[in-house]
Design a protein around this motif. Structure first.
Motif, short mmCIF file in Angstrom:
data_model
loop_
_atom_site.label_atom_id
_atom_site.label_comp_id
_atom_site.label_asym_id
_atom_site.label_seq_id
_atom_site.Cartn_x
_atom_site.Cartn_y
_atom_site.Cartn_z
N ILE A 41 19.13 -61.52 -55.99
CA ILE A 41 19.84 -61.32 -57.26
C ILE A 41 20.73 -62.51 -57.59
O ILE A 41 20.75 -62.95 -58.76
CB ILE A 41 20.63 -60.00 -57.23
N PRO A 42 21.49 -63.08 -56.63
CA PRO A 42 22.28 -64.27 -56.99
C PRO A 42 21.44 -65.43 -57.49
O PRO A 42 21.84 -66.15 -58.40
CB PRO A 42 23.00 -64.61 -55.67
N ALA A 69 8.24 -53.60 -65.75
CA ALA A 69 8.90 -52.88 -64.66
C ALA A 69 7.90 -52.43 -63.61
O ALA A 69 8.24 -51.65 -62.71
CB ALA A 69 9.66 -51.67 -65.21
N GLY A 70 6.67 -52.91 -63.73
CA GLY A 70 5.65 -52.57 -62.75
C GLY A 70 5.19 -51.14 -62.84
O GLY A 70 5.15 -50.54 -63.93
N TYR A 87 12.83 -44.76 -60.07
CA TYR A 87 12.01 -45.59 -59.19
C TYR A 87 12.40 -47.07 -59.28
O TYR A 87 11.58 -47.96 -59.03
CB TYR A 87 10.53 -45.41 -59.53
N SER A 88 13.64 -47.34 -59.63
CA SER A 88 14.09 -48.73 -59.79
C SER A 88 13.97 -49.52 -58.49
O SER A 88 13.81 -50.75 -58.52
CB SER A 88 15.53 -48.77 -60.30
N LEU A 89 14.04 -48.84 -57.35
CA LEU A 89 13.94 -49.54 -56.07
C LEU A 89 12.60 -50.23 -55.89
O LEU A 89 12.47 -51.16 -55.10
CB LEU A 89 14.17 -48.55 -54.92
N LEU A 90 11.59 -49.82 -56.66
CA LEU A 90 10.27 -50.44 -56.54
C LEU A 90 10.26 -51.86 -57.09
O LEU A 90 9.37 -52.64 -56.77
CB LEU A 90 9.22 -49.60 -57.28
N ASN A 91 11.22 -52.20 -57.96
CA ASN A 91 11.22 -53.55 -58.53
C ASN A 91 12.56 -54.27 -58.47
O ASN A 91 12.66 -55.42 -58.87
CB ASN A 91 10.71 -53.52 -59.98
N SER A 92 13.59 -53.60 -57.98
CA SER A 92 14.88 -54.29 -57.80
C SER A 92 15.73 -53.49 -56.82
O SER A 92 15.55 -52.28 -56.67
CB SER A 92 15.63 -54.43 -59.13
N ARG A 93 16.64 -54.19 -56.16
CA ARG A 93 17.54 -53.53 -55.21
C ARG A 93 18.90 -54.21 -55.26
O ARG A 93 19.03 -55.38 -54.95
CB ARG A 93 16.98 -53.62 -53.78
N ASN A 94 19.88 -53.46 -55.71
CA ASN A 94 21.25 -53.95 -55.71
C ASN A 94 21.98 -53.20 -54.59
O ASN A 94 22.24 -52.00 -54.71
CB ASN A 94 21.93 -53.68 -57.05
#
Length: 342
Positions: free
Chosen positions: A54-55, A86-87, A109-116
């Motif tokens: 992310i950075p 978003a896949g 299901y946001s964890l499938l394409n990003s992880r904060n």
């Protein structure tokens, strides 16, 4: 120097780099030089499962803003965002019965394409509210991330309903950068800056509007695929991994206790301690390692000052953070940062 977890602060799919490239091109510029500067090659771009930190994404976005001279690049990205960007979760959301259910699916299901690692988005179906958690504190590098996510969600609702006025209100955590008029024109509703959280307040009738792309059978099938991918991601998690996931967002001006983490995991403290003992680790060691990994990412990949990082990681002050950093890496934060950020 001890090994640390890669992308401790989080990561994001390269699918979003394609959105950024389209937005830059739409503004009459070529993002290729910025991709080259940040080591984004064609092989990486053509690997859908690939991610960058992310950075790194934040710094790349800042470079694109400087190249285009367009401070609201995030809004441009949102306008050009498509569900497929978003896949699998985007396709599942597109086929949902209603616009609200579709957005809820993408967020679930946001964890499938990003992880904060510092927080997670969520959708409140009762209040018709979509909330986004950004890496904080804010600076010129992460404004556009908030803009692009909030605008992307708005564009999704517009696409699913064929209506432009889909929101009642938008709240944004960071202070007004002199762009309120542009934001209110784009979102077509009042925008509050300096809010307590980032969220979209969706018009109830919009949330309930049948999706123009609804397909019940495909929605069920795609959700099953999303669930399977989510299980694969989490299936290999040990108890240590689960503790780290809970620890990271809780390190926000405080040092969480084993009891607090156990409560987040839905188990008794002694049960958590027993399971950690079985994996031959201790809670205090996991806390120290989690702080170490985050500290290195904050120092090497952000412009936050030492006092801000110390507070974010729950230290009593900069001296305590300096002492821990020297123990971890054999040098001060300033010495570690200089080679990485000239």
């Amino acid at each position: 120097m001890p090994a640390r977890r890669r992308h401790a602060l989080g990561d994001i799919s390269v699918l979003y780099l394609h959105v950024m490239a389209r937005a830059v091109a739409d503004l009459g510029h070529d993002i290729a030089p910025d991709f080259e500067q940040f080591g984004i090659g064609e092989t990486l771009l053509q690997t859908p499962e690939a991610r960058i930190s992310i950075p790194r994404f934040m710094r790349l976005g800042h470079a694109a803003i400087r190249r285009t001279g367009h401070p609201n690049l995030g809004l441009s990205m949102g306008a050009l965002n498509r569900p497929v960007d978003a896949g699998l979760s985007g396709l599942a959301g597109m086929s949902a019965a209603t616009a609200g259910e579709g957005l809820a699916t993408i967020i679930a299901y946001s964890l499938l394409n990003s992880r904060n690692s510092r927080g997670h988005p969520h959708y409140d179906a009762v209040r018709h509210r979509a909330c986004f958690y950004s890496i904080r504190p804010y600076n010129r590098y992460n404004f556009f991330v908030v803009d692009s996510v909030m605008a992307g969600w708005t564009q999704f609702l517009r696409r699913m309903t064929a209506q432009d006025a889909v929101l009642e209100h938008v709240c944004i955590e960071y202070p007004d950068q002199g762009e309120r008029a542009a934001f209110e024109a784009w979102f077509q509703c009042p925008v509050t800056f300096g809010a307590r959280e980032n969220h979209l307040q969706i018009r109830p009738e919009i949330a309930a509007t049948p999706s123009l792309e609804a397909h019940p059978a495909m929605h069920r099938a795609l959700r099953q695929q999303c669930e399977a991918q989510l299980k694969r991601i989490r299936g290999g998690w040990t108890v240590m991994d689960q503790v780290r996931e809970k620890l990271t967002p809780m390190l926000d001006g405080q040092s969480p206790s084993l009891e607090e983490v156990a409560a987040e995991l839905g188990m008794a403290p002694w049960t958590l301690q027993r399971q950690l003992n079985a994996e031959q680790t201790r809670f205090k060691d996991l806390l120290d390692e989690t702080r170490r990994d985050l500290a290195a990412d904050y120092v090497l990949e952000t412009r936050l000052n030492v006092a801000e990082i110390a507070w974010l990681l729950g230290f009593s002050g900069p001296p305590a953070f300096h002492k821990a950093y020297r123990r971890w890496f054999g040098m001060s934060p300033g010495q570690h940062r200089r080679p990485a950020q000239p």
